[in-house]
Design an enzyme around this catalytic site. Structure first.
Site, PDB file in Angstrom:
ATOM      1  N   GLU B  52     -60.251 -12.471  44.094  1.00 20.73           N
ATOM      2  CA  GLU B  52     -59.278 -13.569  44.089  1.00 20.73           C
ATOM      3  C   GLU B  52     -59.260 -14.338  45.404  1.00 20.73           C
ATOM      4  OE1 GLU B  52     -58.697 -10.526  42.955  1.00 20.73           O
ATOM      5  OE2 GLU B  52     -57.792 -10.663  40.956  1.00 20.73           O
ATOM      6  N   PHE B 114     -46.510  -1.837  35.876  1.00 25.69           N
ATOM      7  CA  PHE B 114     -47.927  -1.825  36.229  1.00 25.69           C
ATOM      8  C   PHE B 114     -48.362  -3.209  36.688  1.00 25.69           C
ATOM      9  CE2 PHE B 114     -52.399  -2.399  34.858  1.00 25.69           C
ATOM     10  CZ  PHE B 114     -52.988  -1.567  35.803  1.00 25.69           C
ATOM     11  N   GLN B 115     -49.022  -3.285  37.789  1.00 20.00           N
ATOM     12  CA  GLN B 115     -49.493  -4.533  38.394  1.00 20.00           C
ATOM     13  C   GLN B 115     -48.339  -5.509  38.646  1.00 20.00           C
ATOM     14  OE1 GLN B 115     -53.038  -5.962  36.278  1.00 20.00           O
ATOM     15  NE2 GLN B 115     -54.271  -4.698  37.662  1.00 20.00           N
ATOM     16  N   MET B 484     -68.202 -13.695  68.717  1.00 21.50           N
ATOM     17  CA  MET B 484     -67.104 -14.231  69.524  1.00 21.50           C
ATOM     18  C   MET B 484     -66.286 -13.101  70.138  1.00 21.50           C
ATOM     19  SD  MET B 484     -66.103 -17.122  70.611  1.00 21.50           S
ATOM     20  CE  MET B 484     -66.221 -18.614  69.643  1.00 21.50           C
TER      21      MET B 484
END
Lengths: 187, 586
Positions: B52, B114-115, B484
């Site tokens: 995502e 759930f989730q 860096m």
């Protein structure tokens, strides 16, 4: 480069005002914020203060327009003039915020706070508590043989003064609403 | 006219009505009804990412390269939390996004289902605005309002959290035209008195400089056009932030190059010594200002910005102009012309002479090598070999040394050709952003200039590139170091290189083959041009493993806690240049 003629207030219809100095003096300001009364709007405002490290001295919120679903948030905050300006600008750009007013700089205003104080005591302490309550125009809203609950309205300073006097007389619990404020009318 | 539809149908219809052609997303339990609707239509193309975070960065790449809002669709819980980095990135860089997240059904919210995650609570500080929609009828208006908010004023990401039962339920859909956009209408016209003050200041300035930022690009193509006209009309020098590259062409005669911590010597010294600084759509970021109390001490500062909170936030300005860059520049140019286009010609000539003296320092020169590929050299060759594609060459970057070198050595002639994570500095941004840019511009040349460490952070998106046959070029400057970080450790932490090397790196050529794309490795400077040409000629995604000098430092550099006129130019004695006060700054 003195050709610039920017007067204070030259950009008065912009969302910021041109303060004459950027001093390091910490000021206390009372801000009122008109918001859409929708879920999470208070979290959004408080999150702004905690996330950016601003102070909240007092905060009150309630719906003030039931048909338009608008709430009014009154915040007392402290900071240097630059921080105060930044707080106002940050508040103004929150999407559900309609208007931000700084009552401290926008002319005369009135501020009131309500407090409830439970004072327990016997004998002379009880009498003294009642006498002081009378002087401060506090009302007794509950009473037992050993306690009173006083209701007092006034400026935060008045409430501070009253609660300090009540402390040696048996103050056991204190509830304060936080400041509500309005600009005075007219010129 | 209101029409009956299910919530999921409303979502897809509202996106179509907003002109959305592409959605970046990843399905899951709480968004299945919407995915079912997407399956049954062909107007909106769904790009299946591999993570995502990749969806959000791809949508950023799409948005940044087109000027249109990017759209993301992900599921509840982990889908939403994985999107958080991308949301924060878009908020910092003012990229318009509309992110739709699934949520557990309304009657299960708060039950640790759930989730389930408190998506609205989690994303409140990293979106411009977010909403949980609990009624199906509200979906249409909310989605239309979301596009309005994301693209109005200072753009940014917005999120709509949609519980699964709301997606299933029947409701009424209102067309875009019928939807009330609410009270959110940021002011776009600048204050007239302030614009006059700016024009007066421009007429009398002896040492002026334009300092432009991403706001010019966000304001649209016309803003860049007006900026070019204004620079041509006044003859003032112009520099830009990392985010603003391309608004003024790198080939333009008044161009000083990028400013800031790794900006050009001439740009930073012009900022330090100027007597009039005209900030257009930039925000005095700490990478730009260096030490605040030594920042451009003798200048009158004007600031054009659409966000009132950007004005006077960091640097106190003398001429604040709140408004949209296009509107304000149009007005500035009109008044400037109407008043006769006066400048202090003699003073400007002397100012340019001073600037060319600074330019003669040639701050971007570096020690060349015949044995190893210098990263700067690799970028110079990339620039040279893509010269003919500069009108449709989209460059993305990851974050680190390679990003700064890309900004220094690659030139941009137009806005929207440069996509980089400026504010948040998100390693792992570039690869998915290049996916988004290539989706938006299928025939363009899209290159992600990367470091190997950043690139590994979202390398799963190569799968997306292969699936959709996106010919993105991953140009990895591989120094086997977190370059860096290593540079800072060398300068600040006594050369103790704590965890700043890339051990156990994959074989990038084999990795490319495993993904089903082409891998190229080059380590000899003599082979560099051929390797770059091979990458450019290949019709498909390429991972180019360009093995570069391992200990090259990125210069010029303004050390933390130092002023613009204290910049380091090269390999000279760099030890002990940053005092303990500076070392606490990042």
């Amino acid at each position: 480069m003195s050709a610039l003629h920017i007067k204070q207030g030259a950009t008065s219809h912009s969302a910021y005002n041109l303060r004459p100095n950027f001093s390091d003096t910490v000021e206390t300001h009372t801000l009122t914020v008109l918001v859409d009364n929708e879920p999470g709007v208070l979290a959004r405002v408080i999150g702004l203060f905690s996330g950016r490290g601003y102070n909240i001295e007092s905060l009150t919120v309630a719906e003030v327009d039931h048909t338009g679903h608008h709430s009014r948030i009154t915040i007392v905050t402290t900071g240097t003039p630059q921080v105060i300006e930044q707080i106002k600008a940050q508040l103004s750009r929150i999407v559900p915020v309609h208007r931000v007013n700084d009552l401290t700089v926008e002319g005369p205003s009135v501020e009131r706070e309500l407090a409830l104080l439970k004072v327990e005591g016997k004998g002379e302490h009880r009498v003294e508590a009642l006498r002081l309550a009378d002087i401060f125009r506090a009302k007794v809203v509950d009473s037992t043989l050993t306690s009173f609950v006083f209701e007092i309205t006034g400026t935060p300073e008045k409430i501070d003064a009253f609660s300090e006097l009540m402390r040696p007389l048996g103050l056991v619990e204190l509830a304060r609403t936080g400041v509500a404020a309005l600009a005075r009318s007219g010129e | 006219m209101a029409r009956p539809m299910t919530g999921a149908q409303i979502v897809v219809q509202a996106l179509k009505d907003q002109g959305v052609d592409t959605v970046f997303g990843y399905p899951g339990g709480a968004v299945l009804p919407i995915y079912d609707e997407i399956f049954q239509q062909s107007d909106i193309r769904h790009i299946l990412v591999r993570h995502e975070q990749g969806a959000v960065h791809a949508a950023e790449g799409y948005a940044r390269s087109t000027g249109k809002p990017g759209v993301v669709l992900v599921t509840s819980g982990p889908g939403a939390t994985n999107a958080v980095t991308g949301l924060t990135d878009a908020l910092m860089d003012s990229i318009p996004l509309v992110v739709l997240t699934g949520q557990v059904p309304t009657f299960m919210i708060g039950s640790d289902a759930f989730q389930e995650a408190d998506t609205i609570g989690i994303t409140r500080p990293c979106t411009k605005m977010n909403w949980l929609v609990k009624e199906t009828d509200q979906l249409g208006p909310r989605i239309h309002e979301a596009f309005h908010v994301a693209t109005s004023g200072r753009p940014g990401p917005v999120l709509i959290d949609i519980p699964k039962d709301v997606q299933f339920a029947d409701g009424m859909y209102e067309d875009r035209a019928e939807t009330d956009k609410g009270h959110y209408h940021p002011r776009v016209e600048g204050d007239s008195d302030a614009i006059d003050a700016l024009v007066t200041a421009m007429e009398t300035a002896q040492k002026p400089v334009f300092y432009t930022g991403g706001g010019v690009i966000n304001s649209g193509d016309e803003a860049s056009q007006l900026l070019r006209e204004l620079v041509a009309a006044t003859g003032f020098p112009i520099t830009s932030t990392l985010m603003g590259l391309g608004a003024y062409p790198a080939s333009g005669e008044h161009w000083l190059g990028m400013l800031g911590m790794h900006g050009l010597y001439e740009a930073n010294l012009a900022m330090h010594d100027c007597d009039l600084m005209i900030n257009i759509g930039a925000r005095f970021d700490d990478r730009i200002t260096g030490r605040i109390d030594a920042f451009s001490p003798h200048s009158i500062k004007a600031h054009i910005d659409i966000d009132p909170s950007s004005i006077n936030k960091v640097i106190r300005v003398d001429i604040p102009i709140l408004g949209d860059v296009t509107h304000v520049l149009r007005e500035v140019l009109a008044r400037w012309t109407a008043r006769g286009g006066k400048t202090e010609t003699a003073a400007l000539k002397a100012w340019w002479e001073q600037i060319s003296e600074w330019q003669s320092v040639r701050c971007l020169s570096y020690r060349r090598s015949k044995k190893t590929i210098k990263p700067q050299h690799a970028l110079e060759r990339l620039e040279a070999l893509t010269q003919h594609r500069k009108d449709d060459r989209y460059i993305c970057t990851e974050v680190g040394q390679h990003q700064m070198w890309a900004a220094q050595y690659l030139g941009f002639e137009h806005p929207n050709l440069w996509m980089t994570s400026g504010g948040l500095g998100t390693m792992g941004y570039g690869l998915p952003a290049s996916v988004g840019a290539q989706i938006a511009h299928p025939d363009a040349l899209v290159i992600n200039v990367a470091g190997e460490a950043s690139w590994l952070m979202n390398m799963q998106e190569m799968g997306t590139a292969v699936q959709y046959r996106l010919p993105i070029k991953q140009f990895i400057l591989n120094n086997e170091r977190l370059g860096m970080v290593r540079q800072w450790q060398e300068l600040l932490h006594g050369e103790r290189y704590s965890h700043s090397w890339s051990e156990a790196l994959p074989d990038f050529v084999k990795l490319a083959e495993a993904f089903g794309c082409k891998g190229i490795r080059v380590s000899d400077p003599a082979d560099l041009d051929d390797a770059i040409q091979e990458m450019l000629d290949y019709d498909g995604p390429v991972i180019m493993d360009c093995l570069v000098e391992k200990h090259e430092n990125c210069f010029p550099m303004i050390p933390s806690g130092k002023a613009h006129n204290e910049m380091l130019l090269g390999e000279a004695d760099t030890q002990g240049v940053i005092d303990s006060k500076g070392s606490v700054l990042v």
